[in-house]
Design an enzyme around this catalytic site. Structure first.
Site: not given
Ligand code: B16
Ligand code: MG
Length: 218
Positions: A10-12, A18, A46, A115-116, A146, A170-171
């Site tokens: 995942d990114l953020d 971010t 998030k 990522s979303a 997601k 993933e967070d």
């Protein structure tokens, strides 16, 4: 012999933070509509898509708007957000990420982004990581957000690895659910109490040990 395995990030909240920039832009938007938006409220956004985020925000403010006005606000929010993103540098890569990616490169293990965010390629470019990923799946590629597993299943397909041989970092709770529904190994980054459904949970990327990674890949 090494297992056929790939990693999806995942990114953020995993590669970069971010969320703090999303928060500034959403807060300004809420204030311009006459209500406040707290950091606690921001937690609800998030891992959630941009459009869904606006719906949640407007619900908090109890504000009803036309579709046309919503489109204008989405552009306004993203323009402000991109102002912050454009100033990002490699200094904003979260601790532990470079070491993890170096480990994967050394061991010839492919990795993708899942990522979303529709801004994901730009963010990766800004922090100098764009060319390291074998595949990028972002908010432009998916039709179902997601916790639907679509984003990670597309990632596995692009990497030519079976879903059950993919490890997702993933967070967000919705992201962990998506990874589990994709039949992947899920690694939660954050609090155990929140991400209890994950196969493994680490407080942050920096505490992941080489031994843990070696166990996963061997
Ligand atoms: P954008 P992730 C998500 O990123 C963020 O966590 C979420 O807050 C944001 O609304 C979403 O991306 C969409 O972002 O407005 O840039 O398309 O955690 O899935 O990497
Ligand atoms: Mg995230």
């Amino acid at each position: 012999m090494k297992k056929e395995i790939a990693f999806i990030f995942d990114l953020d909240g995993v590669i970069v933070d971010t969320a703090k920039y999303h928060y500034l832009a959403w807060k300004n938007l809420a204030n311009s509509l006459g209500f406040d938006f707290t950091e606690k409220n921001n937690e609800l956004l998030k891992g959630v898509s941009r459009v869904k985020s606006l719906e949640i925000l407007l619900n908090i403010g109890n504000v009803q708007l036309s579709e046309e006005k919503k489109q204008t606000l989405l552009v306004q929010k993203n323009t402000e957000y991109l102002g912050y993103v454009n100033k990002m540098t490699s200094d904003e890569i979260l601790p532990g990420v470079n070491e993890l990616l170096n480990f994967l490169d050394t061991n010839n293990i492919k990795y993708a982004l899942g990522s979303a965010s529709k801004n994901a390629p730009l963010i990766l470019e800004k922090v100098g990581l764009l060319n390291r990923f074998s595949a990028i799946v972002d908010g432009n590629d998916v039709s179902k957000a997601k916790p639907d597993p679509e984003v990670f299943l597309i990632g596995a397909k692009k990497l030519h690895i079976k879903p059950e041989n993919c490890v997702v970092f993933e967070d967000a709770i919705a992201g962990i659910e998506a990874a589990n529904r994709a039949n992947m190994i899920s690694v939660g980054i954050g609090e155990k109490e929140v991400l209890g459904e994950a196969t493994f949970v680490f407080e942050n990327m920096a505490v992941i040990t080489t031994d843990f990674l070696k166990n996963l890949i061997n």
